[in-house]
Design a protein around this motif. Structure first.
Motif, PDB file in Angstrom:
ATOM      1  N   THR A 102       0.858  -1.186   0.000  1.00 24.24           N
ATOM      2  CA  THR A 102       0.000   0.000   0.000  1.00 24.24           C
ATOM      3  C   THR A 102       0.895   1.239   0.000  1.00 24.24           C
ATOM      4  O   THR A 102       2.073   1.161   0.380  1.00 24.24           O
ATOM      5  CB  THR A 102      -0.903   0.050   1.242  1.00 24.24           C
ATOM      6  OG1 THR A 102      -0.100   0.294   2.399  1.00 24.24           O
ATOM      7  CG2 THR A 102      -1.680  -1.255   1.409  1.00 24.24           C
ATOM      8  N   PHE A 159      -1.653   8.834  -5.123  1.00 26.52           N
ATOM      9  CA  PHE A 159      -2.193   7.508  -5.416  1.00 26.52           C
ATOM     10  C   PHE A 159      -3.703   7.528  -5.278  1.00 26.52           C
ATOM     11  O   PHE A 159      -4.270   8.329  -4.514  1.00 26.52           O
ATOM     12  CB  PHE A 159      -1.600   6.467  -4.462  1.00 26.52           C
ATOM     13  CG  PHE A 159      -0.108   6.316  -4.567  1.00 26.52           C
ATOM     14  CD1 PHE A 159       0.454   5.480  -5.517  1.00 26.52           C
ATOM     15  CD2 PHE A 159       0.739   7.025  -3.717  1.00 26.52           C
ATOM     16  CE1 PHE A 159       1.831   5.346  -5.621  1.00 26.52           C
ATOM     17  CE2 PHE A 159       2.115   6.895  -3.811  1.00 26.52           C
ATOM     18  CZ  PHE A 159       2.659   6.048  -4.764  1.00 26.52           C
ATOM     19  N   ARG A 172      -7.311   4.702  -5.496  1.00 24.94           N
ATOM     20  CA  ARG A 172      -7.908   3.389  -5.748  1.00 24.94           C
ATOM     21  C   ARG A 172      -9.338   3.373  -5.238  1.00 24.94           C
ATOM     22  O   ARG A 172      -9.587   3.659  -4.071  1.00 24.94           O
ATOM     23  CB  ARG A 172      -7.095   2.280  -5.069  1.00 24.94           C
ATOM     24  CG  ARG A 172      -7.586   0.878  -5.437  1.00 24.94           C
ATOM     25  CD  ARG A 172      -6.736  -0.209  -4.819  1.00 24.94           C
ATOM     26  NE  ARG A 172      -6.911  -0.281  -3.375  1.00 24.94           N
ATOM     27  CZ  ARG A 172      -6.435  -1.263  -2.617  1.00 24.94           C
ATOM     28  NH1 ARG A 172      -5.710  -2.237  -3.168  1.00 24.94           N
ATOM     29  NH2 ARG A 172      -6.630  -1.261  -1.317  1.00 24.94           N
ATOM     30  N   LEU A 232       2.701  -1.281  -6.636  1.00 23.92           N
ATOM     31  CA  LEU A 232       1.481  -0.525  -6.309  1.00 23.92           C
ATOM     32  C   LEU A 232       0.671  -0.206  -7.557  1.00 23.92           C
ATOM     33  O   LEU A 232       0.049   0.862  -7.669  1.00 23.92           O
ATOM     34  CB  LEU A 232       1.838   0.775  -5.579  1.00 23.92           C
ATOM     35  CG  LEU A 232       2.605   0.627  -4.253  1.00 23.92           C
ATOM     36  CD1 LEU A 232       3.035   2.001  -3.740  1.00 23.92           C
ATOM     37  CD2 LEU A 232       1.745  -0.090  -3.223  1.00 23.92           C
ATOM     38  N   TRP A 270      -2.839   1.092  -7.427  1.00 19.89           N
ATOM     39  CA  TRP A 270      -2.987   2.428  -6.842  1.00 19.89           C
ATOM     40  C   TRP A 270      -2.602   3.520  -7.841  1.00 19.89           C
ATOM     41  O   TRP A 270      -2.539   4.698  -7.472  1.00 19.89           O
ATOM     42  CB  TRP A 270      -2.108   2.564  -5.596  1.00 19.89           C
ATOM     43  CG  TRP A 270      -2.674   1.885  -4.385  1.00 19.89           C
ATOM     44  CD1 TRP A 270      -2.447   0.617  -3.959  1.00 19.89           C
ATOM     45  CD2 TRP A 270      -3.583   2.455  -3.431  1.00 19.89           C
ATOM     46  NE1 TRP A 270      -3.145   0.349  -2.808  1.00 19.89           N
ATOM     47  CE2 TRP A 270      -3.848   1.460  -2.449  1.00 19.89           C
ATOM     48  CE3 TRP A 270      -4.199   3.702  -3.304  1.00 19.89           C
ATOM     49  CZ2 TRP A 270      -4.700   1.691  -1.373  1.00 19.89           C
ATOM     50  CZ3 TRP A 270      -5.043   3.932  -2.231  1.00 19.89           C
ATOM     51  CH2 TRP A 270      -5.286   2.938  -1.285  1.00 19.89           C
TER      52      TRP A 270
END
Length: 303
Positions: free
Chosen positions: A183, A207, A209, A261, A264
């Motif tokens: 994360t 980022f 998501r 990632l 993300w």
């Protein structure tokens, strides 16, 4: 009193607009000394000082401000008239100045400028590539290229090149030694290669998501100001870098870098060419945009 020439007035307007002899000289394609002599001659003919000059700054006197206000519309209308004449000849000509970031300049040089030069050989293209976001009007550019989300609202934007992703990358050797972040919050325990923006600030990593957005001031003791240097340092195992995907693609394909990632890092609106909304569009810029749109339609058809 000897009347000043049109060249003298144009030289004064350029210096007054840019507040810099260097920038005005670059825009006009003359030397600073020649420009300085032209302004001195203009002031002597008019018998009044138009500019206050020091070694560090240039400012308008009251008389200079009044003169600029009166001649700017006239010079703009003259440019318009000459451009209209060029259109009547059926062939754009003159100088087309575009300010772009490095990724935008690459795409233009690859896809747009070659066909443009073939069709419009009488147009001189001056493409300036730099990282900082400049005032294209103040700096004497006809158009600029930046990420769509960074373009001022009072500009007309023409998107091209599709969407873009900013991705986090690292070398396999680094990940084997330090572990793979799952994360964005995990990055706090890693060595990140930070990017210093032209303004001097460090870029904050963004980022997203499923509607959740996170912005991180990435930790790390190495800062660089160039995307190619960032991916090179990451490939050398110096840490995790966060860059626009096109800069990392060659090293991802060769296996020197690994993307992390990924879920993300969604795609966002990419690049756009932009220009002032309320100014006359030069025929050279109009022709350039036409070819830009042609190449964009071809790209979408091939996608």
């Amino acid at each position: 009193m000897t009347k000043p020439t049109l060249n003298d007035l144009a030289a004064f307007a350029a210096v007054a607009t840019h507040r810099s002899f260097r920038k005005a000289a670059d825009t006009m394609g003359v030397s600073r000394s020649a420009l300085s002599h032209a302004i001195i001659g203009l002031e002597e003919r008019l018998a009044i000082r138009l500019l206050n000059r020091t070694t560090r700054s240039v400012s308008l006197t009251d008389a200079g401000a009044q003169l600029l206000t009166r001649i700017e519309p006239v010079l703009l209308e003259l440019d318009h008239a000459l451009d209209t004449l060029s259109e009547a000849r059926g062939a754009p000509s003159g100088l087309l100045r575009i300010n772009a970031n490095k990724s935008g300049a690459r795409i233009l040089l690859r896809d747009v400028i070659p066909p443009f030069r073939e069709r419009h050989a009488e147009v001189e293209v001056d493409l300036v590539s730099e990282g900082r976001l400049v005032d294209i009007v103040e700096q004497g550019f006809d158009a600029g290229v930046r990420l769509f989300e960074a373009i001022p609202e009072d500009m007309v934007a023409v998107k091209f090149g599709g969407t873009v992703r900013f991705i986090a990358v690292a070398a396999s050797s680094y990940l084997l030694d330090r572990g793979t972040p799952r994360t964005p919050d995990d990055l706090k325990n890693h060595s990140c290669i930070r990017q210093r923006l032209p303004s001097g600030k460090r870029y904050r990593w963004e980022f997203s998501r499923r509607g959740s957005e996170i912005t991180i001031d990435a930790p790390g003791n190495l800062s660089l100001d160039d995307n190619d240097l960032l991916v090179g340092a990451a490939a050398a195992g110096q840490g995790i870098a966060y860059v626009a995907e096109p800069f990392a693609v060659p090293l991802l394909r060769s296996g020197q870098l690994v993307e992390i990632l990924a879920d993300w890092c969604p795609a966002i609106p990419g690049l756009a060419l932009y220009y002032p909304r309320n100014r006359h569009m030069p025929s050279a810029l109009r022709a350039f945009i036409d070819i830009l749109k042609e190449t964009e339609r071809a790209r979408k058809a091939d996608a």
